[in-house]
Structures are given as structure tokens and as C-alpha cells.
Design a protein around this motif. Structure first.
Motif, mmCIF file in Angstrom:
data_model
loop_
_atom_site.group_PDB
_atom_site.id
_atom_site.type_symbol
_atom_site.label_atom_id
_atom_site.label_comp_id
_atom_site.label_asym_id
_atom_site.label_seq_id
_atom_site.Cartn_x
_atom_site.Cartn_y
_atom_site.Cartn_z
ATOM 1 N N GLY A 227 0.822 -1.206 0.000
ATOM 2 C CA GLY A 227 0.000 0.000 0.000
ATOM 3 C C GLY A 227 0.851 1.249 0.000
ATOM 4 O O GLY A 227 1.938 1.274 0.590
ATOM 5 N N LEU A 228 0.354 2.296 -0.663
ATOM 6 C CA LEU A 228 1.054 3.575 -0.726
ATOM 7 C C LEU A 228 0.185 4.653 -0.095
ATOM 8 O O LEU A 228 -0.998 4.751 -0.399
ATOM 9 N N SER A 229 0.762 5.446 0.788
ATOM 10 C CA SER A 229 0.078 6.551 1.447
ATOM 11 C C SER A 229 -1.121 6.013 2.246
ATOM 12 O O SER A 229 -0.934 5.168 3.115
ATOM 13 N N LEU A 230 -2.341 6.438 1.946
ATOM 14 C CA LEU A 230 -3.505 5.865 2.628
ATOM 15 C C LEU A 230 -3.486 4.348 2.513
ATOM 16 O O LEU A 230 -3.763 3.626 3.478
ATOM 17 N N PHE A 259 -2.022 13.665 12.114
ATOM 18 C CA PHE A 259 -1.498 15.022 12.164
ATOM 19 C C PHE A 259 -2.657 16.001 11.976
ATOM 20 O O PHE A 259 -3.627 15.693 11.269
ATOM 21 N N PRO A 260 -2.597 17.194 12.579
ATOM 22 C CA PRO A 260 -3.695 18.163 12.426
ATOM 23 C C PRO A 260 -4.012 18.495 10.975
ATOM 24 O O PRO A 260 -5.155 18.804 10.640
ATOM 25 N N ALA A 261 -3.016 18.393 10.092
ATOM 26 C CA ALA A 261 -3.239 18.724 8.675
ATOM 27 C C ALA A 261 -4.299 17.832 8.040
ATOM 28 O O ALA A 261 -4.963 18.251 7.077
ATOM 29 N N PHE A 262 -4.491 16.616 8.552
ATOM 30 C CA PHE A 262 -5.451 15.705 7.942
ATOM 31 C C PHE A 262 -6.879 16.244 8.066
ATOM 32 O O PHE A 262 -7.643 16.255 7.107
ATOM 33 N N GLU A 263 -7.245 16.695 9.245
ATOM 34 C CA GLU A 263 -8.568 17.288 9.437
ATOM 35 C C GLU A 263 -8.675 18.600 8.672
ATOM 36 O O GLU A 263 -9.726 18.919 8.091
ATOM 37 N N GLU A 264 -7.584 19.357 8.610
ATOM 38 C CA GLU A 264 -7.598 20.622 7.874
ATOM 39 C C GLU A 264 -7.872 20.391 6.384
ATOM 40 O O GLU A 264 -8.581 21.177 5.750
ATOM 41 N N ARG A 265 -7.329 19.306 5.830
ATOM 42 C CA ARG A 265 -7.549 19.023 4.417
ATOM 43 C C ARG A 265 -8.989 18.606 4.146
ATOM 44 O O ARG A 265 -9.544 18.924 3.089
ATOM 45 N N ALA A 266 -9.585 17.905 5.092
ATOM 46 C CA ALA A 266 -10.998 17.555 4.956
ATOM 47 C C ALA A 266 -11.852 18.821 4.953
ATOM 48 O O ALA A 266 -12.740 18.994 4.100
ATOM 49 N N ARG A 267 -11.576 19.725 5.874
ATOM 50 C CA ARG A 267 -12.362 20.954 5.964
ATOM 51 C C ARG A 267 -12.123 21.864 4.765
ATOM 52 O O ARG A 267 -13.050 22.548 4.299
ATOM 53 N N ALA A 268 -10.884 21.883 4.263
ATOM 54 C CA ALA A 268 -10.579 22.737 3.111
ATOM 55 C C ALA A 268 -11.426 22.336 1.905
ATOM 56 O O ALA A 268 -11.940 23.195 1.178
ATOM 57 N N ALA A 269 -11.582 21.032 1.678
ATOM 58 C CA ALA A 269 -12.419 20.582 0.564
ATOM 59 C C ALA A 269 -13.865 20.993 0.774
ATOM 60 O O ALA A 269 -14.564 21.407 -0.164
ATOM 61 N N GLU A 270 -14.343 20.883 2.007
ATOM 62 C CA GLU A 270 -15.743 21.202 2.311
ATOM 63 C C GLU A 270 -16.032 22.685 2.173
ATOM 64 O O GLU A 270 -17.145 23.078 1.794
ATOM 65 N N THR A 271 -15.054 23.521 2.459
ATOM 66 C CA THR A 271 -15.289 24.969 2.413
ATOM 67 C C THR A 271 -14.870 25.606 1.084
ATOM 68 O O THR A 271 -15.461 26.604 0.664
ATOM 69 N N GLU A 272 -13.868 25.009 0.415
ATOM 70 C CA GLU A 272 -13.317 25.642 -0.784
ATOM 71 C C GLU A 272 -13.588 24.868 -2.068
ATOM 72 O O GLU A 272 -13.407 25.403 -3.164
ATOM 73 N N TRP A 313 -13.667 12.469 -0.352
ATOM 74 C CA TRP A 313 -12.330 13.000 -0.056
ATOM 75 C C TRP A 313 -12.218 13.303 1.441
ATOM 76 O O TRP A 313 -11.255 12.888 2.100
ATOM 77 N N SER A 314 -13.194 13.989 1.978
ATOM 78 C CA SER A 314 -13.147 14.374 3.392
ATOM 79 C C SER A 314 -13.239 13.165 4.310
ATOM 80 O O SER A 314 -12.560 13.105 5.347
ATOM 81 N N ALA A 315 -14.070 12.186 3.938
ATOM 82 C CA ALA A 315 -14.181 10.972 4.753
ATOM 83 C C ALA A 315 -12.843 10.242 4.828
ATOM 84 O O ALA A 315 -12.459 9.720 5.890
ATOM 85 N N ALA A 316 -12.118 10.198 3.720
ATOM 86 C CA ALA A 316 -10.820 9.519 3.708
ATOM 87 C C ALA A 316 -9.813 10.259 4.583
ATOM 88 O O ALA A 316 -9.064 9.635 5.355
ATOM 89 N N TRP A 317 -9.781 11.583 4.480
ATOM 90 C CA TRP A 317 -8.847 12.337 5.325
ATOM 91 C C TRP A 317 -9.196 12.177 6.803
ATOM 92 O O TRP A 317 -8.305 12.089 7.651
#
Length: 399
Positions: A227-230, A259-272, A313-317
Motif C-alpha cells: 500500500g502507498l500513502s492511505l 497530524f492536524p493537517a489531515f482534518e484541515e484538508r478535509a475541511r478545506a475541501a468542504e469549504t473551498e 475526499w473528506s471521509a478519507a482524510w
């Protein structure tokens, strides 16, 4: 394009330069063949087709060849030119996947007879160029449908798990290296590719349950898992959840920690939205020269991000945001190879070294490789995977 010069010599130079960029060493033969019957047509090819149209940078060479093969396929009756331009398309950097997608596109607008003719000629040209095309089909898991590549046969099975945001095709350049030694199985994780809009993943354990379900439906009781990454984090989870299913693990560019960035990436997709995720994703995954070259790997990754569902995307992050494998890694029983990319910004070698706590564990760093090592360093990754597994399969790899 309106040329800024009336100088015939300059026009010819512009045209010949553009023609050579597309046709390469075949240019002189093409002009000689056409010119032997019609010097006028040979001259027009240079001064009009190439100097006035194809030299215009409004469309890149790859895009022009994509348009050309699609038009020739749709027109019909141009099989000789289609065959020639399919070769040019490969030389310009089009991937087999993109060429087959053109034939599929032709079926919608010009009908199946012409699409099937285009596909037949494409298969022949790909074979002549030594290009291999991996093909996946629909496959049903317990609560959703996915896409599955399965090389078949009675070799030891190896399951490939892809990165967040991509699909099984991220392994398409590695698969041919593994097939001589394994029955290679690659599929789309829930939420991505052919498994888009499946019931959302709850956590890594949910993904691991899908792998177990897949193996059961394929009649496999035990497999090597890469497996790679996720996908690498899922492989670790599977090794802990179901050690009976795992003959070995190859964990590539992955994490066992949140890492905090994981939740941030989920929220970024939802907002942007997903378009805003393209630049941050691609700059984490690739090196600057990969992005500048913009070959199939980058084009494919960009398209995957743009077409991803925000919810998937957000569910995976968030599944990664809940990961906590640190205290459990010593319980992994399977022989484990940790593989890192030297230039990986997301999971650098210093992070990957922290995974070296399993009882049977070794470590490989692939020089100059970024995070998406399967897309940029397929041969090196294939060697690393096989080197870690050759003594477990009983046959040493040959390159």
C-alpha cells in the motif's frame, strides 16, 4: 495563427521545427514521400499545416495529437493516418490509458463501429511500441461496486492499495513488473474511482474489512499486501486486524500517526471545493520538475483530484485523522518492508523510519523519489517490492 513574418525561409524554419517536434526522425521521410508525388503538398504541410497552425502554442503538442487521433478515429476511412498519428501521440507523451479513453469518447459521438476500429488499431500500435495496458472491470463487494484489476493465475497473490484521491491506476506502471512473480490484484478503495459514492469509510478498520472481503470473494486465504500513502496505512491496519490474511507487507510513503493537517484538508475541501485542492495536493505529491513536465502521471493525478467527491475526499482524510497505530506496530507478525521516497514532503524518510519497530522489518529509500513514487519511479519501486519479497516467493526477480 497569423505569422509575424513574410520571409519564406523563416516560415519554413518555423514549420519544420514544429513538424519535427511531432514526427521526430520520420519528418524527412514523410516530406520526401509526399514531395515525390506533389512538391506543392509537401511544401504546404510545412508552411501551412505546421508553420501556421500546429506551431501555435495555444495548444500543446500532446493536446494536438489527442485531438488529431480523436478526429481521425471519428472520421473513419483514415486508418493509415490514424495508425501514424497514434505512434506520434505516444512519442508526444500520451499514455495508453488516454488513447483508449479517446476511442471510448469516439463511441459516444461517432458511433461504435468507428470506435471499435480505432481501438483495434490502437491495440496494434501499442503492441508495436511495447506499451502495456492494464484493464480493470466492475467487481462487487459487500455493500458497493468497485473496479478490479486481477492478473489471474496461480502465483502468490499480491494486493495493491492506492493513495488517497487516486485509484487503482496509480499502480499501472508497477503492475507489469510484479506480474511475472505474483497474481496482482488492484482495486479502487471505497470513495474513489469506480467506488465513488459508496457508503463512506468510517476509519482505517473499515478499509481493512474491504480488503478481507475482497480476498474472500476471490477465494484467497492469504496475500502479500502493498500500500502507498492511505493504502500503506490500510495495509498496516490489516496486518494488525487480520494477520491470518497477510503473508507480507510493503508499506510505501505512509503514516501510522495522525497530524492536524489531515482534518484541515478535509475541511478545506468542504469549504473551498475540489478545485482548490489541486495545487496543494500536486505540490505535496510531486517534484517541481514533474509538474513542469506535466506527463501522464501529473495529468492523471490532477484529473482524479478534480473529479473526486468532496464527501468521499473528506471521509478519507478523517479516517487518517483518526489513525493511531503507534503503540500497536510491534504486534505486526508479517515480514514488513518500509519504502520511502528520498524527496517525499508528506512522509519523508525520517518519518518512515519510525515504522521500523515490527519484529521482521527492513527499510528502503528510493533516491530522488517524491510521495507518489509509483507514478514517478515505477521501476525502482517495483524492484524494492520484489527485493523485499523474493525470498518469500521462492524466486528472485530479474530486471
Amino acid at each position: 495563427m497569423s505569422l509575424a513574418t513574410d520571409n519564406p525561409d523563416q516560415v519554413a524554419l518555423i514549420g519544420r521545427r514544429a513538424m519535427q517536434a511531432i514526427t521526430g526522425e520520420a519528418m524527412n521521410d514523410i516530406l520526401a514521400t509526399v514531395g515525390s508525388h506533389s512538391p506543392q503538398l509537401a511544401g504546404n504541410l510545412v508552411t501551412h499545416a505546421f508553420a501556421s497552425v500546429i506551431a501555435d502554442p495555444a495548444l500543446g503538442h500532446t493536446t494536438r495529437e489527442l485531438a488529431t487521433i480523436t478526429m481521425l478515429g471519428a472520421m473513419g476511412g483514415c486508418e493509415g493516418q490514424l495508425r501514424t498519428h497514434l505512434g506520434f501521440a505516444l512519442d508526444c507523451g500520451l499514455a495508453p490509458e488516454e488513447i483508449v479513453a479517446c476511442a471510448e469518447h469516439v463511441s459516444v459521438y461517432a458511433g461504435y463501429p468507428r470506435a471499435l476500429t480505432m481501438l483495434r488499431i490502437a491495440r496494434e500500435v501499442l503492441a508495436d511500441h511495447g506499451e502495456e495496458l492494464c484493464v480493470a472491470g466492475p467487481f462487487h463487494l459487500r455493500d458497493h461496486t468497485t473496479r478490479l484489476f486481477d492478473s489471474g493465475g496461480d502465483k502468490p497473490p499480491m494486493v495493491l492499495l492506492h493513495a488517497l484521491g487516486l485509484d487503482w491506476r496509480m499502480w499501472s506502471r508497477v503492475i507489469p513488473l510484479l506480474v511475472p512473480h505474483y497474481r496482482v490484484i488492484a482495486y479502487d478503495l471505497r470513495g474513489f474511482g469506480g467506488a465513488s459514492f459508496a457508503p463512506q469509510a468510517r476509519d482505517l478498520a473499515h478499509y481493512a474489512e474491504d480488503v478481507a472481503d475482497l480476498l474472500d470473494r476471490l477465494g484467497q486465504t492469504r496475500a502479500h499486501v502493498t500500500g502507498l500513502s492511505l493504502g500503506g496505512s490500510i495495509a498496516l491496519e490489516l496486518g494488525l486486524q487480520r494477520p491470518d490474511l497477510v503473508a507480507s507487507l510493503s508499506v510505501v510513503a505512509a503514516t501510522a500517526w495522525s497530524f492536524p493537517a489531515f482534518e484541515e484538508r478535509a475541511r478545506a475541501a468542504e469549504t473551498e471545493g475540489m478545485e482548490a485542492q489541486v495545487i496543494p495536493s500536486l505540490t505535496r505529491w510531486f517534484r517541481s520538475n514533474d509538474l513542469a513536465t506535466n506527463d501522464w502521471a501529473v495529468r492523471y493525478a490532477r484529473n482524479c483530484v478534480l473529479r473526486a467527491s468532496v464527501d468521499d475526499w473528506s471521509a478519507a482524510w478523517r479516517s487518517l485523522a483518526r489513525v493511531s497505530l503507534d503503540g500497536r506496530l510491534r504486534d505486526i507478525e508479517a515480514p514488513t518492508r518500509i519504502i520511502a521516497g528520498e524527496c517525499d514532503q508528506s512522509t519523508p524518510p525520517s518519518l518512515m523510519e519510525r515504522l521500523l519497530v515490527a519484529p521482521q522489518c527492513d527499510f528502503t529509500v528510493i533516491p530522488a523519489a517524491p510521495h507518489m513514487v509509483s507514478l514517478t519511479h515505477a521501476e525502482e519501486l517495483g524492484k524494492a517490492i520484489l527485493t523485499g519479497n523474493c525470498d518469500r516467493t521462492g524466486s528472485a526477480p530479474e530486471f
